[in-house]
Design a protein around this motif. Structure first.
Motif, PDB file in Angstrom:
ATOM      1  N   LEU A  89       0.791  -1.236   0.000  1.00  0.00           N
ATOM      2  CA  LEU A  89       0.000   0.000   0.000  1.00  0.00           C
ATOM      3  C   LEU A  89       0.822   1.284   0.000  1.00  0.00           C
ATOM      4  CD1 LEU A  89      -2.782  -1.002   2.568  1.00  0.00           C
ATOM      5  CD2 LEU A  89      -2.909  -1.021   0.062  1.00  0.00           C
ATOM      6  N   TYR A  90       2.052   1.247   0.446  1.00  0.00           N
ATOM      7  CA  TYR A  90       2.850   2.465   0.524  1.00  0.00           C
ATOM      8  C   TYR A  90       3.502   2.744  -0.829  1.00  0.00           C
ATOM      9  CZ  TYR A  90       2.359   2.031   5.621  1.00  0.00           C
ATOM     10  OH  TYR A  90       1.865   1.921   6.888  1.00  0.00           O
ATOM     11  N   GLY A  91       3.794   4.041  -1.055  1.00  0.00           N
ATOM     12  CA  GLY A  91       4.412   4.446  -2.314  1.00  0.00           C
ATOM     13  C   GLY A  91       5.414   5.559  -2.114  1.00  0.00           C
ATOM     14  N   PRO A  92       5.895   6.123  -3.206  1.00  0.00           N
ATOM     15  CA  PRO A  92       6.967   7.121  -3.126  1.00  0.00           C
ATOM     16  C   PRO A  92       6.619   8.376  -2.337  1.00  0.00           C
ATOM     17  CG  PRO A  92       6.024   7.025  -5.343  1.00  0.00           C
ATOM     18  CD  PRO A  92       5.495   5.853  -4.601  1.00  0.00           C
ATOM     19  N   ASP A  93       5.343   8.741  -2.298  1.00  0.00           N
ATOM     20  CA  ASP A  93       4.972   9.980  -1.602  1.00  0.00           C
ATOM     21  C   ASP A  93       4.280   9.734  -0.266  1.00  0.00           C
ATOM     22  OD1 ASP A  93       6.018  11.676  -3.549  1.00  0.00           O
ATOM     23  OD2 ASP A  93       4.185  11.579  -4.759  1.00  0.00           O
ATOM     24  N   THR A  94       4.284   8.488   0.190  1.00  0.00           N
ATOM     25  CA  THR A  94       3.742   8.215   1.519  1.00  0.00           C
ATOM     26  C   THR A  94       4.683   8.812   2.564  1.00  0.00           C
ATOM     27  OG1 THR A  94       2.778   6.146   0.707  1.00  0.00           O
ATOM     28  CG2 THR A  94       2.950   6.420   3.090  1.00  0.00           C
ATOM     29  N   ASP A  95       4.133   9.586   3.458  1.00  0.00           N
ATOM     30  CA  ASP A  95       4.943  10.363   4.410  1.00  0.00           C
ATOM     31  C   ASP A  95       5.710   9.448   5.379  1.00  0.00           C
ATOM     32  OD1 ASP A  95       5.924  12.542   5.890  1.00  0.00           O
ATOM     33  OD2 ASP A  95       4.263  12.365   7.303  1.00  0.00           O
ATOM     34  N   PRO A  96       7.041   9.534   5.403  1.00  0.00           N
ATOM     35  CA  PRO A  96       7.839   8.686   6.308  1.00  0.00           C
ATOM     36  C   PRO A  96       7.521   8.920   7.783  1.00  0.00           C
ATOM     37  CG  PRO A  96       9.233   9.654   4.615  1.00  0.00           C
ATOM     38  CD  PRO A  96       7.909  10.331   4.526  1.00  0.00           C
ATOM     39  N   GLU A  97       7.238  10.151   8.150  1.00  0.00           N
ATOM     40  CA  GLU A  97       6.934  10.440   9.549  1.00  0.00           C
ATOM     41  C   GLU A  97       5.625   9.788   9.975  1.00  0.00           C
ATOM     42  OE1 GLU A  97       8.775  11.939  11.870  1.00  0.00           O
ATOM     43  OE2 GLU A  97      10.373  11.909  10.363  1.00  0.00           O
ATOM     44  N   THR A  98       4.643   9.773   9.083  1.00  0.00           N
ATOM     45  CA  THR A  98       3.377   9.100   9.396  1.00  0.00           C
ATOM     46  C   THR A  98       3.607   7.593   9.558  1.00  0.00           C
ATOM     47  OG1 THR A  98       2.160  10.768   8.120  1.00  0.00           O
ATOM     48  CG2 THR A  98       1.004   8.724   8.633  1.00  0.00           C
ATOM     49  N   ILE A  99       4.410   7.024   8.666  1.00  0.00           N
ATOM     50  CA  ILE A  99       4.735   5.593   8.769  1.00  0.00           C
ATOM     51  C   ILE A  99       5.411   5.297  10.107  1.00  0.00           C
ATOM     52  CG2 ILE A  99       6.114   3.727   7.781  1.00  0.00           C
ATOM     53  CD1 ILE A  99       5.780   5.086   5.052  1.00  0.00           C
ATOM     54  N   LYS A 100       6.311   6.176  10.505  1.00  0.00           N
ATOM     55  CA  LYS A 100       7.032   5.976  11.765  1.00  0.00           C
ATOM     56  C   LYS A 100       6.080   5.986  12.951  1.00  0.00           C
ATOM     57  CE  LYS A 100      10.825   7.989  14.467  1.00  0.00           C
ATOM     58  NZ  LYS A 100      11.842   9.079  14.521  1.00  0.00           N
ATOM     59  N   ARG A 101       5.149   6.938  12.963  1.00  0.00           N
ATOM     60  CA  ARG A 101       4.197   7.006  14.073  1.00  0.00           C
ATOM     61  C   ARG A 101       3.315   5.761  14.117  1.00  0.00           C
ATOM     62  NH1 ARG A 101       3.680  12.335  12.262  1.00  0.00           N
ATOM     63  NH2 ARG A 101       1.671  11.842  11.265  1.00  0.00           N
ATOM     64  N   ILE A 102       2.874   5.277  12.954  1.00  0.00           N
ATOM     65  CA  ILE A 102       2.027   4.079  12.914  1.00  0.00           C
ATOM     66  C   ILE A 102       2.781   2.871  13.451  1.00  0.00           C
ATOM     67  CG2 ILE A 102       0.929   2.440  11.330  1.00  0.00           C
ATOM     68  CD1 ILE A 102       0.074   4.815   9.616  1.00  0.00           C
ATOM     69  N   ASN A 103       4.017   2.707  13.036  1.00  0.00           N
ATOM     70  CA  ASN A 103       4.805   1.554  13.503  1.00  0.00           C
ATOM     71  C   ASN A 103       5.037   1.589  15.010  1.00  0.00           C
ATOM     72  OD1 ASN A 103       5.007   0.457  10.942  1.00  0.00           O
ATOM     73  ND2 ASN A 103       6.922   1.512  10.475  1.00  0.00           N
ATOM     74  N   GLN A 104       5.298   2.788  15.535  1.00  0.00           N
ATOM     75  CA  GLN A 104       5.524   2.910  16.977  1.00  0.00           C
ATOM     76  C   GLN A 104       4.274   2.486  17.759  1.00  0.00           C
ATOM     77  OE1 GLN A 104       6.690   7.028  17.263  1.00  0.00           O
ATOM     78  NE2 GLN A 104       8.877   6.581  16.997  1.00  0.00           N
ATOM     79  N   TYR A 142      -1.452   3.577  -2.145  1.00  0.00           N
ATOM     80  CA  TYR A 142      -1.420   3.399  -3.594  1.00  0.00           C
ATOM     81  C   TYR A 142      -2.180   2.135  -3.976  1.00  0.00           C
ATOM     82  CZ  TYR A 142       2.071   7.072  -4.046  1.00  0.00           C
ATOM     83  OH  TYR A 142       2.718   8.277  -4.027  1.00  0.00           O
ATOM     84  N   THR A 143      -2.908   2.206  -5.088  1.00  0.00           N
ATOM     85  CA  THR A 143      -3.608   1.026  -5.594  1.00  0.00           C
ATOM     86  C   THR A 143      -2.615   0.091  -6.285  1.00  0.00           C
ATOM     87  OG1 THR A 143      -4.067   1.981  -7.778  1.00  0.00           O
ATOM     88  CG2 THR A 143      -5.644   2.463  -6.018  1.00  0.00           C
ATOM     89  N   LYS A 144      -3.115  -1.048  -6.679  1.00  0.00           N
ATOM     90  CA  LYS A 144      -2.271  -2.010  -7.403  1.00  0.00           C
ATOM     91  C   LYS A 144      -1.760  -1.403  -8.712  1.00  0.00           C
ATOM     92  CE  LYS A 144      -2.342  -6.754  -9.210  1.00  0.00           C
ATOM     93  NZ  LYS A 144      -3.162  -7.985  -9.386  1.00  0.00           N
ATOM     94  N   ALA A 145      -2.563  -0.521  -9.307  1.00  0.00           N
ATOM     95  CA  ALA A 145      -2.174   0.132 -10.567  1.00  0.00           C
ATOM     96  C   ALA A 145      -1.252   1.323 -10.349  1.00  0.00           C
ATOM     97  CB  ALA A 145      -3.419   0.573 -11.326  1.00  0.00           C
ATOM     98  N   GLY A 146      -0.959   1.636  -9.086  1.00  0.00           N
ATOM     99  CA  GLY A 146      -0.051   2.740  -8.809  1.00  0.00           C
ATOM    100  C   GLY A 146      -0.704   4.087  -8.631  1.00  0.00           C
ATOM    101  N   GLN A 147      -2.037   4.130  -8.546  1.00  0.00           N
ATOM    102  CA  GLN A 147      -2.740   5.389  -8.352  1.00  0.00           C
ATOM    103  C   GLN A 147      -2.793   5.741  -6.869  1.00  0.00           C
ATOM    104  OE1 GLN A 147      -3.909   7.468 -10.796  1.00  0.00           O
ATOM    105  NE2 GLN A 147      -2.805   6.048 -12.137  1.00  0.00           N
ATOM    106  N   PRO A 148      -2.412   6.949  -6.501  1.00  0.00           N
ATOM    107  CA  PRO A 148      -2.444   7.330  -5.080  1.00  0.00           C
ATOM    108  C   PRO A 148      -3.864   7.648  -4.605  1.00  0.00           C
ATOM    109  CG  PRO A 148      -1.679   9.168  -6.407  1.00  0.00           C
ATOM    110  CD  PRO A 148      -1.846   8.008  -7.352  1.00  0.00           C
ATOM    111  N   TYR A 149      -4.119   7.401  -3.364  1.00  0.00           N
ATOM    112  CA  TYR A 149      -5.392   7.786  -2.755  1.00  0.00           C
ATOM    113  C   TYR A 149      -5.159   7.978  -1.253  1.00  0.00           C
ATOM    114  CZ  TYR A 149      -5.815   2.923  -1.122  1.00  0.00           C
ATOM    115  OH  TYR A 149      -5.594   1.712  -0.520  1.00  0.00           O
ATOM    116  N   TRP A 150      -5.931   8.895  -0.684  1.00  0.00           N
ATOM    117  CA  TRP A 150      -5.806   9.203   0.744  1.00  0.00           C
ATOM    118  C   TRP A 150      -6.843   8.429   1.546  1.00  0.00           C
ATOM    119  CZ3 TRP A 150      -2.262  11.995   3.425  1.00  0.00           C
ATOM    120  CH2 TRP A 150      -1.382  12.796   2.699  1.00  0.00           C
TER     121      TRP A 150
END
Length: 391
Positions: free
Chosen positions: A66-81, A96-104
């Protein structure tokens, strides 16, 4: 802010199969994770939107699919913690979808386990908030454009009262935002335009929701300036409700520069008279106008005999001053239309406004001779110049 942790207890009086149907039919995306954070199950809405089938994502970590090039690293860090601390997670994150389309999505994830009588893990509920995020982004961009634009922008209501202006408006007009809120833009009026000019402008806006043109306005300090103005009527969702958005730039310097270029291309530097190019253009225009009106055009050729003697006897500066004086005299004569210097001679055209017979043009030429000899250059003309005339 994340909600306070609560104990999740499934209702005992509802058939579990009916509860399972809720997960199957909800438009929200549901994801079940094991205690290691790996995907165990996703609902049909998740599959439909992302393009991933359950078999493709089972056993994967969300970051792997689900993560992609513009997924915020800080948000990922908070979720993992919070996953490691088994805490409730509430975050907006870009997937990101399977086709590579971003969505929030807005993710609300709660830990589950022995208290609920199930194996440890997590339940994540995700809402697609892409439209909201795109709207927020659009508003941020619009606000940035409004504040940073080099064009003045003002917004008015249906009664044409100013609701807001941007910094460029204050820079160009000299009025601060606080000074103009609630006022009519007519405070900028220079008085140069007629009431019919403005009525025509508003008729165009009523018909097409837009108007564009040049207007002379006045700054707070009284200085007049010319602006290139664009007005758009912006309709709201409510019927009959709209705003006006006007944007303008100060083009006074451009106008002055264009005037200077036109003068350099079409006028003589010494006398300020039209050059050959402009004379020919005006004669063509005069002939066309005369043909349409069934009128005539007269052209008078003024010959200065012996002009070379002025330069020889008194110098070029005296000759230049003589030409300037003669030019001023001819330009102020009644019925004059276009005067052009040709060396030390002049050409004058007539009859654009009304027909002039040759005898009347000759009468004008005699007046010019008299004025030239009695003017500032009279002493020079009386000794060195004899003017002839020809038709």
């Amino acid at each position: 802010m994340p909600r306070s942790p609560t104990t999740v207890t499934p209702p005992s009086d509802i058939d579990p199969k009916r509860l399972a149907m809720v997960a199957a039919v909800t438009p929200n995306f549901l994801v079940m994770l094991d205690d290691a954070g790996r995907i165990e199950w996703v609902n049909p809405s998740f599959e439909e939107h992302t393009g991933y089938q359950l078999e493709e994502v089972r056993g994967c970590l969300p970051k792997e699919v689900l993560y992609g090039p513009d997924t915020d690293p800080e948000t990922i860090k908070r979720i993992n913690q919070k996953l490691h601390r088994a805490e409730i997670i509430e975050e907006d994150i870009l997937h990101y979808t399977k086709a590579g389309q971003p969505y929030w999505v807005h993710t609300y994830c709660v830990p589950i386990g022995t208290e609920q009588g199930v194996d440890p893990g997590y339940i994540a509920i995700q809402n697609n908030i892409s439209d909201r995020k795109n709207s927020e982004r659009g508003l941020r961009i619009a606000a940035s454009v409004f504040d940073r634009s080099h064009e003045a922008i003002l917004i008015t209501d249906q009664s044409n009262r100013i609701l807001d202006v941007n910094p460029a408006f204050s820079r160009i007009t000299g009025y601060s935002r606080q000074e103009v809120l609630g006022l009519n833009p007519a405070i900028l009026s220079s008085g140069r335009h007629s009431g019919e000019y403005y009525r025509s402008m508003w008729r165009t806006i009523e018909k097409t929701d837009h108007w564009r043109g040049e207007i002379w306005n006045r700054r707070k300090n009284g200085e007049e300036f010319v602006e290139l103005l664009s007005i758009s009527r912006v309709h709201l969702e409510e019927p009959g409700q709209y705003y006006h958005v006007a944007a303008f730039s100060d083009i006074t310097a451009l106008k002055n520069h264009a005037r200077e270029l036109d003068r350099a291309a079409n006028y003589d530097d010494l006398t300020g008279l039209p050059n050959r190019q402009l004379l020919e253009e005006r004669l063509r225009t005069a002939r066309s106008h005369a043909d349409r009106q069934h009128r005539s055009v007269s052209v008078c050729y003024l010959d200065l005999d012996g002009f070379k003697g002025i330069n020889d006897k008194w110098g070029q500066s005296a000759g230049d001053q003589t030409l300037r004086t003669l030019a001023e005299g001819v330009e102020t004569m009644e019925h004059a239309r276009t005067l052009r210097q040709m060396g030390c001679n002049f050409v004058q055209s007539y009859g654009i406004a009304r027909p002039m017979p040759a005898t009347e043009v000759l009468g004008w030429a005699r007046k010019w001779q008299h004025r030239a000899r009695s003017g500032k250059a009279g002493d020079l003309l009386s000794t060195a110049v004899a003017s002839g005339k020809g038709l």
